[in-house]
Design a protein around this motif. Structure first.
Motif, mmCIF file in Angstrom:
data_model
loop_
_atom_site.group_PDB
_atom_site.id
_atom_site.type_symbol
_atom_site.label_atom_id
_atom_site.label_comp_id
_atom_site.label_asym_id
_atom_site.label_seq_id
_atom_site.Cartn_x
_atom_site.Cartn_y
_atom_site.Cartn_z
ATOM 1 N N GLN A 110 34.975 36.974 46.432
ATOM 2 C CA GLN A 110 35.971 36.705 47.247
ATOM 3 C C GLN A 110 36.862 35.875 47.273
ATOM 4 O O GLN A 110 38.171 35.806 47.806
ATOM 5 C CB GLN A 110 34.838 35.555 48.244
ATOM 6 N N ALA A 111 36.973 35.218 46.290
ATOM 7 C CA ALA A 111 38.281 34.462 45.113
ATOM 8 C C ALA A 111 39.144 35.327 45.208
ATOM 9 O O ALA A 111 40.299 34.994 45.731
ATOM 10 C CB ALA A 111 37.666 34.137 44.492
ATOM 11 N N GLU B 283 42.941 35.206 47.734
ATOM 12 C CA GLU B 283 43.915 34.725 47.088
ATOM 13 C C GLU B 283 44.868 35.806 47.788
ATOM 14 O O GLU B 283 46.356 35.851 47.643
ATOM 15 C CB GLU B 283 43.632 34.476 45.090
ATOM 16 N N ILE B 284 44.401 36.771 47.811
ATOM 17 C CA ILE B 284 45.169 37.922 47.984
ATOM 18 C C ILE B 284 45.774 37.691 49.704
ATOM 19 O O ILE B 284 47.435 38.309 49.811
ATOM 20 C CB ILE B 284 44.476 39.438 47.864
ATOM 21 N N ILE C 36 50.049 36.816 42.356
ATOM 22 C CA ILE C 36 48.823 36.487 42.653
ATOM 23 C C ILE C 36 48.124 36.558 40.929
ATOM 24 O O ILE C 36 48.895 37.094 40.057
ATOM 25 C CB ILE C 36 47.734 37.655 43.202
ATOM 26 N N SER C 37 47.801 36.190 40.586
ATOM 27 C CA SER C 37 46.587 35.624 39.372
ATOM 28 C C SER C 37 46.214 36.418 38.474
ATOM 29 O O SER C 37 46.011 36.606 37.237
ATOM 30 C CB SER C 37 45.861 34.138 39.262
ATOM 31 N N PHE C 38 46.072 38.010 39.246
ATOM 32 C CA PHE C 38 45.811 38.945 37.967
ATOM 33 C C PHE C 38 46.258 40.130 38.651
ATOM 34 O O PHE C 38 47.780 40.126 39.724
ATOM 35 C CB PHE C 38 43.680 39.691 38.744
ATOM 36 N N SER C 39 45.952 41.005 37.608
ATOM 37 C CA SER C 39 46.846 42.427 37.553
ATOM 38 C C SER C 39 46.508 43.304 39.066
ATOM 39 O O SER C 39 45.674 42.983 39.890
ATOM 40 C CB SER C 39 46.221 43.493 37.089
ATOM 41 N N THR D 108 47.844 46.018 39.983
ATOM 42 C CA THR D 108 46.467 47.137 40.217
ATOM 43 C C THR D 108 45.347 46.692 40.419
ATOM 44 O O THR D 108 44.164 47.490 41.434
ATOM 45 C CB THR D 108 46.640 48.326 39.181
ATOM 46 N N LEU D 109 44.377 45.568 40.579
ATOM 47 C CA LEU D 109 42.884 45.742 41.104
ATOM 48 C C LEU D 109 43.384 45.315 42.346
ATOM 49 O O LEU D 109 41.943 45.164 43.040
ATOM 50 C CB LEU D 109 42.379 44.297 40.137
ATOM 51 N N ILE D 110 44.068 44.880 43.169
ATOM 52 C CA ILE D 110 44.325 44.871 44.729
ATOM 53 C C ILE D 110 43.784 45.854 45.825
ATOM 54 O O ILE D 110 42.458 45.543 46.229
ATOM 55 C CB ILE D 110 45.880 44.115 45.050
ATOM 56 N N TYR D 111 43.929 46.347 44.680
ATOM 57 C CA TYR D 111 43.450 48.629 45.473
ATOM 58 C C TYR D 111 42.072 48.866 45.577
ATOM 59 O O TYR D 111 40.896 48.935 46.847
ATOM 60 C CB TYR D 111 43.926 49.859 44.801
ATOM 61 N N TYR D 112 41.630 47.715 44.509
ATOM 62 C CA TYR D 112 39.905 47.545 44.261
ATOM 63 C C TYR D 112 39.459 46.795 45.891
ATOM 64 O O TYR D 112 37.834 46.911 46.374
ATOM 65 C CB TYR D 112 39.070 46.616 43.456
#
Length: 221
Positions: free
Chosen positions: A11-12, A16-17, A42-45, A47-51
């Motif tokens: 959820q976090a 953020e997205i 965003i603060s993370f990779s 590529t993880l957006i697609y997750y």
């Protein structure tokens, strides 16, 4: 620290997205907001957006859902904080609740067909649930403050009011270029604020139901 893969972390990251998309949408149009641009904020990779979201339309749909949720809080506050309201008072409160939701109105003016058709079913169901809740919140206000309205009256109000909202943003947020074009076209268009337009429409709509109710009582055998 939230454990990897936990509901809290999921959820976090979704939030953020969505917030990154909202920030971009303040200065960019829908076409120019891309997953690549969102990924830069965003603060993370990236590529993880697609997750979490398969398309940018899913992100925008989640943002729209979030805006409806915030408006529902405002509607419930109106209903709970007043025992009685006149047509004029309710129209005023309702207009103010949407005057604060310019992002909601801007998103409403977008092409919902593309946004919804490019989102997975579970995301669309989640959005439709909240959208339906916003209608029920408005209906609950009408039921409390205008008890003479029938269920059919309330449904008629909803079916007139919500489609009307989809056109509020383009009519109230006008660029200098658009104003100049209107002037040169001698369109004589009267520019109204979000508050003015929604208050006027709501008041006229509710007044028509009140007059119909009074006429029915007057001519009742």
């Amino acid at each position: 620290m939230m454990p990897k893969g936990s509901p809290e972390l999921t959820q976090a990251r979704k939030d953020e997205i969505i917030n990154a998309c909202a920030e971009l949408y303040e200065t960019m149009n829908f076409k120019d907001v891309t997953l690549k641009e969102v990924g830069k904020k965003i603060s993370f990779s990236r590529t993880l957006i697609y997750y979490y979201f398969h398309t940018k339309e899913e992100i925008f749909l989640a943002l729209l859902q979030k805006e409806y949720e915030a408006w529902i809080v405002d509607l419930d506050s109106i209903r709970k904080s007043h025992q009685k309201m006149s047509v004029e008072q309710f129209s005023d409160e309702l207009a103010h609740s949407l005057e604060r939701r310019d992002r909601l109105l801007k998103l409403m003016s977008m092409n919902h067909y593309d946004m919804e058709s490019n989102s997975r079913m579970e995301n669309l169901i989640a959005f439709k649930t909240v959208y339906g809740n916003s209608m029920r919140s408005v209906a609950s206000c009408l039921e409390k403050f205008f008890p003479r309205m029938t269920e059919s009256d309330r449904q008629g109000f909803i079916y007139a009011f919500f489609p009307f909202l989809f056109g509020v943003y383009p009519y109230t947020v006008v660029t200098d270029k658009q104003k100049e074009a209107m002037e040169q076209a001698h369109a004589n268009y009267v520019f109204l604020s979000v508050y003015e337009m929604i208050r006027s429409f709501t008041q006229r709509l509710l007044q028509s139901y009140r007059e119909n109710t009074e006429d029915q009582k007057k001519y009742r055998p």
